[in-house]
Design an enzyme around this catalytic site. Structure first.
Site, PDB file in Angstrom:
ATOM      1  N   GLU A   1       7.476  -6.166  17.266  1.00 23.83           N
ATOM      2  CA  GLU A   1       7.983  -6.211  18.954  1.00 23.83           C
ATOM      3  C   GLU A   1       7.755  -7.198  19.545  1.00 23.83           C
ATOM      4  OE1 GLU A   1       6.273  -1.366  18.893  1.00 23.83           O
ATOM      5  OE2 GLU A   1       5.531  -2.834  19.990  1.00 23.83           O
TER       6      GLU A   1
ATOM      7  N   CYS B   1       4.938 -11.114  25.614  1.00 23.92           N
ATOM      8  CA  CYS B   1       3.972 -10.638  24.681  1.00 23.92           C
ATOM      9  C   CYS B   1       4.505 -10.500  23.147  1.00 23.92           C
ATOM     10  CB  CYS B   1       3.500  -9.331  25.263  1.00 23.92           C
ATOM     11  SG  CYS B   1       2.476  -8.485  24.101  1.00 23.92           S
TER      12      CYS B   1
ATOM     13  N   CYS C   1      -1.061  -3.820  11.258  1.00 26.24           N
ATOM     14  CA  CYS C   1      -2.184  -4.441  11.733  1.00 26.24           C
ATOM     15  C   CYS C   1      -3.627  -3.862  10.801  1.00 26.24           C
ATOM     16  CB  CYS C   1      -2.661  -4.257  13.146  1.00 26.24           C
ATOM     17  SG  CYS C   1      -4.117  -5.011  13.709  1.00 26.24           S
TER      18      CYS C   1
ATOM     19  N   CYS D   1      -7.849   0.118  15.298  1.00 23.52           N
ATOM     20  CA  CYS D   1      -8.716   0.509  16.470  1.00 23.52           C
ATOM     21  C   CYS D   1      -8.181   1.735  16.777  1.00 23.52           C
ATOM     22  CB  CYS D   1      -8.270  -0.356  17.690  1.00 23.52           C
ATOM     23  SG  CYS D   1      -8.778  -2.126  17.538  1.00 23.52           S
TER      24      CYS D   1
ATOM     25  N   CYS E   1      -5.135   2.631  19.106  1.00 25.19           N
ATOM     26  CA  CYS E   1      -3.869   1.666  18.975  1.00 25.19           C
ATOM     27  C   CYS E   1      -2.713   2.282  18.098  1.00 25.19           C
ATOM     28  CB  CYS E   1      -4.322   0.331  18.902  1.00 25.19           C
ATOM     29  SG  CYS E   1      -2.987  -0.912  18.703  1.00 25.19           S
TER      30      CYS E   1
ATOM     31  N   CYS F   1       1.220  -1.832  22.862  1.00 25.30           N
ATOM     32  CA  CYS F   1       1.109  -2.317  21.463  1.00 25.30           C
ATOM     33  C   CYS F   1       1.467  -1.549  20.274  1.00 25.30           C
ATOM     34  CB  CYS F   1      -0.381  -2.939  21.228  1.00 25.30           C
ATOM     35  SG  CYS F   1      -0.633  -3.959  20.205  1.00 25.30           S
TER      36      CYS F   1
HETATM   37  N1  SAH Z   1      -5.371  -7.549  17.842  1.00 25.18           N
HETATM   38  C1  SAH Z   1      -5.508  -8.280  19.297  1.00 25.18           C
HETATM   39  C2  SAH Z   1      -4.002  -8.055  20.076  1.00 25.18           C
HETATM   40  C3  SAH Z   1      -3.335  -7.018  20.020  1.00 25.18           C
HETATM   41  S1  SAH Z   1      -3.812  -5.611  20.874  1.00 25.18           S
HETATM   42  C4  SAH Z   1      -6.573  -7.504  20.242  1.00 25.18           C
HETATM   43  O1  SAH Z   1      -6.836  -6.641  19.834  1.00 25.18           O
HETATM   44  O2  SAH Z   1      -6.556  -8.103  21.307  1.00 25.18           O
HETATM   45  C5  SAH Z   1      -3.302  -6.056  22.485  1.00 25.18           C
HETATM   46  C6  SAH Z   1      -4.182  -5.251  23.498  1.00 25.18           C
HETATM   47  O3  SAH Z   1      -3.566  -3.934  23.843  1.00 25.18           O
HETATM   48  C7  SAH Z   1      -5.415  -4.896  23.113  1.00 25.18           C
HETATM   49  O4  SAH Z   1      -6.298  -5.050  24.162  1.00 25.18           O
HETATM   50  C8  SAH Z   1      -5.241  -3.724  22.725  1.00 25.18           C
HETATM   51  O5  SAH Z   1      -6.675  -2.760  22.976  1.00 25.18           O
HETATM   52  C9  SAH Z   1      -4.297  -2.966  23.718  1.00 25.18           C
HETATM   53  N2  SAH Z   1      -3.784  -1.717  23.462  1.00 25.18           N
HETATM   54  C10 SAH Z   1      -3.429  -1.116  22.239  1.00 25.18           C
HETATM   55  N3  SAH Z   1      -2.834   0.173  22.565  1.00 25.18           N
HETATM   56  C11 SAH Z   1      -2.792   0.465  23.876  1.00 25.18           C
HETATM   57  C12 SAH Z   1      -2.605   1.286  24.486  1.00 25.18           C
HETATM   58  N4  SAH Z   1      -1.986   2.579  24.096  1.00 25.18           N
HETATM   59  N5  SAH Z   1      -2.759   1.461  25.976  1.00 25.18           N
HETATM   60  C13 SAH Z   1      -3.183   0.111  26.462  1.00 25.18           C
HETATM   61  N6  SAH Z   1      -3.344  -0.862  25.767  1.00 25.18           N
HETATM   62  C14 SAH Z   1      -3.498  -0.843  24.624  1.00 25.18           C
END
Ligand code: SAH
Length: 340
Positions: free
Chosen positions: A89, A102, A109, A113, A116, A330
């Site tokens: 994406e 972005c 990945c 987390c 996510c 993300c």
């Molecule tokens: N792996 C890297 C980059 C990808 S995630 C990192 O962890 O920074 C990019 C950002 O999007 C991160 O801060 C992540 O926590 C956030 N993110 C993921 N899912 C999300 C959601 N549902 N709502 C808001 N932010 C989210």
């Protein structure tokens, strides 16, 4: 064969030297790729036929395709297909200061987390530097306008794909390439500590963002398994080192999850943790999804959290809430498409 868009100018110069040609030819090729934007070698009319034939045996033009695009007022979310049919994406945001994109750095990945969507699809492979370059070029072609800012904050963990990230930054930052100012490039990591040390020595002035999301180990380990490998103390030590080497302000991202990490005590603990650091905190209203049970903190709680940080002298902003309607967080478009 190598994707020509994966070549830094230096690597391309070395290539020309290795075939007994002058290295300025690399700049000519760059001009065709990034200024004139041709996508065949045959169009490179100021380069001799025999050199073009040689280039064709060593390099090819990788392609990516837009297979879906969702539109919200100021946000466009793209699902892109790579040449092996895998999808990633990219999210375009129109700001008053320019177009920010972005981009994804991995297909899937492994960081897992808990909040996510990207982590629900295991890593299949790295996105190469050339494919990341093409994410930018494809979107620029679509919107017929320049991208002025790039954040590596889409699907994937950039520091789990470090070498490609480094080459990507060199290519897009190069004045003869895409020519994006290094201060307009941001890398976001969940906190892979050894790479933060390595990145501290990286000679480009790019921005570093850290996905923190919790200020104590117990909670952070629940939200982000990487914390069990590199806990908050180790993470902070590496960031202090980064700050001492670069003098560049770090951003901490903090997703606001209802009743999970949004209490007043969490804000005070966070303020304590970051006290005196050259940083700012970006509070991110969580983008809810049907597949993950977390809820977004109330506006009231986000504002309260914000006020506490401010009161303790921490620079803090609240991310503009956009993209919610079109699953712009993300991994959300990809996983809705793949019905995870
Ligand atoms: N792996 C890297 C980059 C990808 S995630 C990192 O962890 O920074 C990019 C950002 O999007 C991160 O801060 C992540 O926590 C956030 N993110 C993921 N899912 C999300 C959601 N549902 N709502 C808001 N932010 C989210």
């Amino acid at each position: 064969m190598i994707n020509i868009y994966s070549m830094t100018l230096k690597k391309l110069e070395d290539y020309f030297l290795s075939i007994n040609e002058k290295k300025y030819k690399a700049r000519q090729v760059y001009d065709w790729l990034y200024i004139k934007r041709v996508n065949t070698f045959d169009n490179m009319s100021n380069i001799k036929k025999d050199i073009l034939e040689k280039l064709k045996t060593d390099y090819y033009f990788e392609k990516i395709e837009i297979i879906k695009c969702e539109n919200d007022e100021l946000v466009k979310k793209y699902l892109l297909k790579l040449s092996d049919d895998r999808t990633i994406e990219a999210v375009l945001m129109e700001h008053d200061y320019g177009n920010s994109l972005c981009i994804s750095s991995e297909v899937g990945c492994n960081m897992n987390c808990s909040f996510c969507e990207s982590g629900k699809i295991k890593k299949q492979r790295d996105v190469t530097s050339g494919e990341m370059v093409l994410e930018i070029m494809k979107i620029e072609e679509d919107i017929k306008s320049r991208i002025s800012h790039v954040v590596i904050m889409g699907i994937g963990e950039p520091f789990d794909n470090y070498d490609n990230i480094v080459d990507f930054i060199e290519i897009v930052n190069n004045p003869f390439g895409i020519n994006l100012g290094s201060r307009h490039i941001t890398v976001s990591t969940c906190g892979i500590v050894p790479k933060i040390y390595e990145f501290s020595e990286f000679p480009y002035q790019v921005n570093l963002a850290i996905s923190l999301h919790a200020s104590n180990n117990e909670l952070r380990s629940k939200l982000m398994p990487i914390n069990k490998v590199y806990n908050i103390e180790k993470l902070m030590e590496s960031i202090k080192y980064y700050l001492s080497r670069t003098n560049r302000r770090v951003t901490f991202e903090y997703i606001m999850l209802d009743k999970v990490n949004d209490k007043e005590s969490n804000a005070m603990e966070l303020a304590n943790l970051l006290h005196g650091m050259n940083c700012y905190v970006n509070l991110i209203p969580y983008n809810e999804t049907s597949r993950i049970p977390y809820k977004r903190s109330s506006k009231e709680n986000i504002l309260k959290f914000y006020d506490i940080l401010k009161r303790y002298g921490i620079n803090v902003t609240i991310r503009r809430e956009f993209g919610g309607k079109i699953s712009a967080a993300c991994g959300q478009l990809k996983s809705s498409e793949e019905k995870v």
